[in-house]
Write a protein that holds these residues in place. Structure first.
Motif, mmCIF file in Angstrom:
data_model
loop_
_atom_site.group_PDB
_atom_site.id
_atom_site.type_symbol
_atom_site.label_atom_id
_atom_site.label_comp_id
_atom_site.label_asym_id
_atom_site.label_seq_id
_atom_site.Cartn_x
_atom_site.Cartn_y
_atom_site.Cartn_z
ATOM 1 N N LYS A 37 -22.919 3.400 7.512
ATOM 2 C CA LYS A 37 -21.284 4.094 7.200
ATOM 3 C C LYS A 37 -20.976 3.451 5.920
ATOM 4 C CE LYS A 37 -20.443 5.476 11.989
ATOM 5 N NZ LYS A 37 -19.388 5.283 13.055
ATOM 6 N N ILE A 38 -20.573 4.217 5.256
ATOM 7 C CA ILE A 38 -19.895 3.844 3.980
ATOM 8 C C ILE A 38 -18.237 3.866 3.920
ATOM 9 C CG2 ILE A 38 -19.688 3.954 1.281
ATOM 10 C CD1 ILE A 38 -22.477 5.495 1.492
ATOM 11 N N LYS A 39 -17.805 2.891 3.720
ATOM 12 C CA LYS A 39 -16.228 2.924 3.751
ATOM 13 C C LYS A 39 -15.791 3.647 2.588
ATOM 14 C CE LYS A 39 -15.054 -1.110 6.579
ATOM 15 N NZ LYS A 39 -14.731 -2.493 6.651
ATOM 16 N N ALA A 40 -14.692 4.431 3.024
ATOM 17 C CA ALA A 40 -13.821 4.732 1.384
ATOM 18 C C ALA A 40 -13.031 3.595 0.983
ATOM 19 C CB ALA A 40 -12.779 6.195 2.212
ATOM 20 N N ARG A 41 -13.010 3.908 -0.347
ATOM 21 C CA ARG A 41 -12.136 2.738 -1.055
ATOM 22 C C ARG A 41 -10.869 3.075 -0.741
ATOM 23 N NH1 ARG A 41 -14.641 0.701 -6.488
ATOM 24 N NH2 ARG A 41 -16.957 1.232 -6.219
ATOM 25 N N ASN A 42 -9.938 1.746 -0.711
ATOM 26 C CA ASN A 42 -8.353 2.011 -0.596
ATOM 27 C C ASN A 42 -7.819 2.181 -1.893
ATOM 28 O OD1 ASN A 42 -6.101 1.508 0.279
ATOM 29 N ND2 ASN A 42 -6.040 -0.671 0.899
ATOM 30 N N PRO A 43 -7.212 3.543 -1.954
ATOM 31 C CA PRO A 43 -6.735 3.480 -3.330
ATOM 32 C C PRO A 43 -5.395 2.840 -3.639
ATOM 33 C CG PRO A 43 -6.145 5.393 -1.411
ATOM 34 C CD PRO A 43 -7.171 4.340 -1.182
ATOM 35 N N VAL A 44 -4.876 2.323 -2.585
ATOM 36 C CA VAL A 44 -3.594 1.356 -2.708
ATOM 37 C C VAL A 44 -3.944 0.068 -3.197
ATOM 38 C CG1 VAL A 44 -1.637 0.443 -1.591
ATOM 39 C CG2 VAL A 44 -2.567 2.622 -0.807
ATOM 40 N N ALA A 45 -5.091 -0.379 -3.207
ATOM 41 C CA ALA A 45 -5.518 -1.801 -3.548
ATOM 42 C C ALA A 45 -5.517 -1.712 -5.389
ATOM 43 C CB ALA A 45 -6.989 -2.004 -3.171
ATOM 44 N N LEU A 46 -5.714 -0.584 -5.967
ATOM 45 C CA LEU A 46 -5.655 -0.629 -7.411
ATOM 46 C C LEU A 46 -4.145 -0.539 -7.809
ATOM 47 C CD1 LEU A 46 -8.943 1.791 -7.795
ATOM 48 C CD2 LEU A 46 -8.630 -0.812 -8.010
ATOM 49 N N SER A 47 -3.480 -0.128 -6.785
ATOM 50 C CA SER A 47 -1.765 -0.185 -7.522
ATOM 51 C C SER A 47 -1.301 -1.494 -8.458
ATOM 52 C CB SER A 47 -0.868 -0.277 -6.166
ATOM 53 O OG SER A 47 0.488 -0.104 -6.581
ATOM 54 N N PRO A 48 -0.660 -1.164 -9.512
ATOM 55 C CA PRO A 48 -0.213 -2.090 -10.310
ATOM 56 C C PRO A 48 0.788 -3.250 -9.511
ATOM 57 C CG PRO A 48 0.429 -0.096 -11.008
ATOM 58 C CD PRO A 48 -0.363 0.276 -9.806
ATOM 59 N N LEU A 49 1.471 -2.572 -8.443
ATOM 60 C CA LEU A 49 2.493 -3.267 -7.980
ATOM 61 C C LEU A 49 1.948 -4.472 -6.884
ATOM 62 C CD1 LEU A 49 4.917 -0.364 -6.733
ATOM 63 C CD2 LEU A 49 5.183 -1.982 -8.586
ATOM 64 N N LEU A 50 0.560 -4.365 -6.853
ATOM 65 C CA LEU A 50 -0.050 -5.563 -5.944
ATOM 66 C C LEU A 50 -0.807 -6.526 -6.782
ATOM 67 C CD1 LEU A 50 -1.339 -3.314 -3.077
ATOM 68 C CD2 LEU A 50 0.476 -4.578 -2.911
ATOM 69 N N GLN A 51 -0.581 -6.255 -8.296
ATOM 70 C CA GLN A 51 -1.378 -7.318 -8.959
ATOM 71 C C GLN A 51 -0.529 -8.522 -9.196
ATOM 72 O OE1 GLN A 51 -3.830 -6.073 -11.643
ATOM 73 N NE2 GLN A 51 -4.389 -4.278 -10.306
ATOM 74 N N LYS A 52 -1.380 -9.473 -9.457
ATOM 75 C CA LYS A 52 -0.359 -10.736 -9.795
ATOM 76 C C LYS A 52 0.352 -10.603 -11.158
ATOM 77 C CE LYS A 52 -3.913 -14.257 -8.585
ATOM 78 N NZ LYS A 52 -4.538 -15.385 -9.087
ATOM 79 N N GLY A 53 1.331 -11.118 -11.116
ATOM 80 C CA GLY A 53 2.229 -11.358 -12.105
ATOM 81 C C GLY A 53 3.543 -12.312 -11.837
ATOM 82 N N GLY A 54 4.345 -12.442 -12.787
ATOM 83 C CA GLY A 54 5.460 -13.343 -12.779
ATOM 84 C C GLY A 54 4.888 -14.838 -12.344
ATOM 85 N N MET A 55 6.052 -15.772 -11.796
ATOM 86 C CA MET A 55 5.911 -17.153 -11.687
ATOM 87 C C MET A 55 5.365 -17.160 -10.177
ATOM 88 S SD MET A 55 8.629 -19.686 -12.920
ATOM 89 C CE MET A 55 9.297 -19.783 -11.565
ATOM 90 N N HIS A 56 4.346 -18.205 -10.165
ATOM 91 C CA HIS A 56 3.863 -18.319 -8.675
ATOM 92 C C HIS A 56 4.507 -19.630 -8.200
ATOM 93 C CE1 HIS A 56 0.899 -14.968 -9.369
ATOM 94 N NE2 HIS A 56 0.484 -15.639 -10.687
ATOM 95 N N ASP A 57 4.326 -19.996 -6.880
ATOM 96 C CA ASP A 57 4.708 -20.995 -6.188
ATOM 97 C C ASP A 57 4.192 -22.267 -6.789
ATOM 98 O OD1 ASP A 57 6.363 -19.550 -4.746
ATOM 99 O OD2 ASP A 57 5.019 -19.497 -3.117
#
Length: 53
Positions: free
Chosen positions: A8-28
């Motif tokens: 069985k082939i899993k469908a890709r998660n389209p939410v994972a490519l969202s720019p809101l989930l990318q790294k950015g800004g200051m980290h801890d």
């Protein structure tokens, strides 16, 4: 002759490519002083690259 079951082939998660989930800004793990230094250096380069005359 016996046919193998297709995996069985899993469908890709389209939410994972969202720019809101990318790294950015200051980290801890990043120190505020290092971030400040990086910002100042970037501003200095930007001001130096402008033609003031």
């Amino acid at each position: 002759m016996k046919l193998k079951n297709m995996p069985k082939i899993k469908a890709r998660n389209p939410v994972a490519l969202s720019p809101l989930l990318q790294k950015g800004g200051m980290h801890d793990s990043e120190k505020p002083r290092a971030q400040h230094r990086r910002d100042r250096k970037a501003m200095k380069c930007e001001l130096k690259s402008k033609n003031w005359l």
